[in-house]
Design a protein around this motif. Sequence first.
Motif, PDB file in Angstrom:
ATOM      1  N   GLU A  55       0.797  -1.229   0.000  1.00 43.95           N
ATOM      2  CA  GLU A  55       0.000   0.000   0.000  1.00 43.95           C
ATOM      3  C   GLU A  55       0.830   1.279   0.000  1.00 43.95           C
ATOM      4  OE1 GLU A  55      -4.042   0.093   1.740  1.00 43.95           O
ATOM      5  OE2 GLU A  55      -2.965   1.014   3.415  1.00 43.95           O
ATOM      6  N   TYR A  56       0.271   2.273  -0.671  1.00 45.03           N
ATOM      7  CA  TYR A  56       0.839   3.618  -0.649  1.00 45.03           C
ATOM      8  C   TYR A  56      -0.058   4.477   0.241  1.00 45.03           C
ATOM      9  CZ  TYR A  56       2.743   8.113  -2.188  1.00 45.03           C
ATOM     10  OH  TYR A  56       3.339   9.354  -2.218  1.00 45.03           O
ATOM     11  N   LYS A  57       0.492   4.940   1.363  1.00 46.11           N
ATOM     12  CA  LYS A  57      -0.301   5.686   2.343  1.00 46.11           C
ATOM     13  C   LYS A  57       0.567   6.772   2.972  1.00 46.11           C
ATOM     14  CE  LYS A  57      -1.592   3.384   6.168  1.00 46.11           C
ATOM     15  NZ  LYS A  57      -2.447   2.546   7.052  1.00 46.11           N
ATOM     16  N   ARG A  58       0.206   8.031   2.753  1.00 41.38           N
ATOM     17  CA  ARG A  58       1.001   9.142   3.292  1.00 41.38           C
ATOM     18  C   ARG A  58       0.775   9.358   4.783  1.00 41.38           C
ATOM     19  NH1 ARG A  58      -0.848  11.162  -1.537  1.00 41.38           N
ATOM     20  NH2 ARG A  58       0.763  11.659  -3.082  1.00 41.38           N
ATOM     21  N   ASN A  67       4.608   9.071   5.826  1.00 44.66           N
ATOM     22  CA  ASN A  67       5.683   9.364   4.876  1.00 44.66           C
ATOM     23  C   ASN A  67       5.134  10.289   3.790  1.00 44.66           C
ATOM     24  OD1 ASN A  67       7.771   9.375   2.988  1.00 44.66           O
ATOM     25  ND2 ASN A  67       8.281   7.217   3.324  1.00 44.66           N
ATOM     26  N   ASP A  68       5.564  11.533   3.818  1.00 46.63           N
ATOM     27  CA  ASP A  68       5.125  12.469   2.769  1.00 46.63           C
ATOM     28  C   ASP A  68       6.301  12.901   1.896  1.00 46.63           C
ATOM     29  OD1 ASP A  68       6.437  14.006   4.598  1.00 46.63           O
ATOM     30  OD2 ASP A  68       4.824  15.475   4.908  1.00 46.63           O
ATOM     31  N   LYS A  69       7.383  12.119   1.993  1.00 50.12           N
ATOM     32  CA  LYS A  69       8.597  12.459   1.231  1.00 50.12           C
ATOM     33  C   LYS A  69       8.705  11.687  -0.091  1.00 50.12           C
ATOM     34  CE  LYS A  69      10.585  14.928   4.653  1.00 50.12           C
ATOM     35  NZ  LYS A  69       9.385  15.101   5.489  1.00 50.12           N
ATOM     36  N   PHE A  96      -6.364  10.777   4.926  1.00 49.04           N
ATOM     37  CA  PHE A  96      -5.196   9.954   4.572  1.00 49.04           C
ATOM     38  C   PHE A  96      -4.226  10.648   3.608  1.00 49.04           C
ATOM     39  CE2 PHE A  96      -8.266   6.977   6.236  1.00 49.04           C
ATOM     40  CZ  PHE A  96      -7.492   6.071   6.950  1.00 49.04           C
ATOM     41  N   GLY A  97      -4.551  11.878   3.226  1.00 50.99           N
ATOM     42  CA  GLY A  97      -3.626  12.647   2.389  1.00 50.99           C
ATOM     43  C   GLY A  97      -3.453  12.123   0.978  1.00 50.99           C
ATOM     44  N   MET A 244       5.733   1.881   4.295  1.00 53.44           N
ATOM     45  CA  MET A 244       5.710   3.331   4.102  1.00 53.44           C
ATOM     46  C   MET A 244       6.451   4.114   5.185  1.00 53.44           C
ATOM     47  SD  MET A 244       4.303   4.188   1.231  1.00 53.44           S
ATOM     48  CE  MET A 244       4.087   5.951   1.488  1.00 53.44           C
ATOM     49  N   LYS A 245       6.621   3.521   6.366  1.00 52.73           N
ATOM     50  CA  LYS A 245       7.316   4.263   7.439  1.00 52.73           C
ATOM     51  C   LYS A 245       8.839   4.282   7.236  1.00 52.73           C
ATOM     52  CE  LYS A 245       7.605   0.366  10.647  1.00 52.73           C
ATOM     53  NZ  LYS A 245       7.069  -0.270  11.858  1.00 52.73           N
ATOM     54  N   THR A 246       9.309   3.588   6.213  1.00 57.81           N
ATOM     55  CA  THR A 246      10.744   3.574   5.908  1.00 57.81           C
ATOM     56  C   THR A 246      11.064   4.617   4.831  1.00 57.81           C
ATOM     57  OG1 THR A 246      10.605   1.961   4.100  1.00 57.81           O
ATOM     58  CG2 THR A 246      10.777   1.078   6.336  1.00 57.81           C
TER      59      THR A 246
END
Length: 261
Positions: A55-58, A67-69, A96-97, A244-246
Amino acid sequence: MNILDKIIAHKKQEVAQLMKEVSLEKLVKSPNFNRTPISLKQALTAKNSTRIIAEYKRQSPSKGIINDKVSIIEVTQGYLEANVAAQSILTDTQFFGGSILDIMQARTVNEITPILRKDFIVDGFQIVEAKAIGADAILLIAACLTKQELKNYGKLAEDLGLDVLYEVHSQEDLDKIELDNKIIGVNNRNLKTFEVDLEHSIKLASQIPDSCIKVSESGLTDPRVITGLKEFGFQGFLIGENFMKTENPGYACQEFISQIR
């Protein structure tokens, strides 16, 4: 009012506004509307499938910014290199951005792997929109839909050639769905409190008939847990936050998949 109630109330307003601005006719005329969707069912059950839906989740209501980078393009390419079975993309903006543009951009580099539009579906309009933006499957959350809505929206998606991941968290949710040849996702996260408990997958597994594809969602951080859940008949595993937290979600996904036995 719990988190889920807040999200649904906002979503209904959002969709009502959207329907004033965008016509169904415009959606049907969009280029992606004529493409043949890629089967999520086949992707999860194929002989050499990794069975991972990455999944892709900001961000999320419980964790804030995750993760918004990293861009959707680089994450999509990373996930494809990791050989994921499917990709899940959150399109809810407020909580969820995400955005429908995320799916449209991912689709430009991903032509081979199914994309699940992850959102809070409260109207058939969103299902037509999912097809128009290039999604292959949608999520229907039993906790926020009636039995009749689940049936109607499922039929609409089917008519459009889209697969449906029916998400449940309890026996009550499960009882709302006609359980035959469906993809059933057991969310280990309680959407009302956002607490995670892996026992939910194990508890509900035996209540889901073998004609269904069982997917475990949320809180999957250890490759050994995947191996264990397979013993309970699970054929799909939706993982987002763990990757995503990485700094490099694609690489984290690749490492995780390499450790699944």
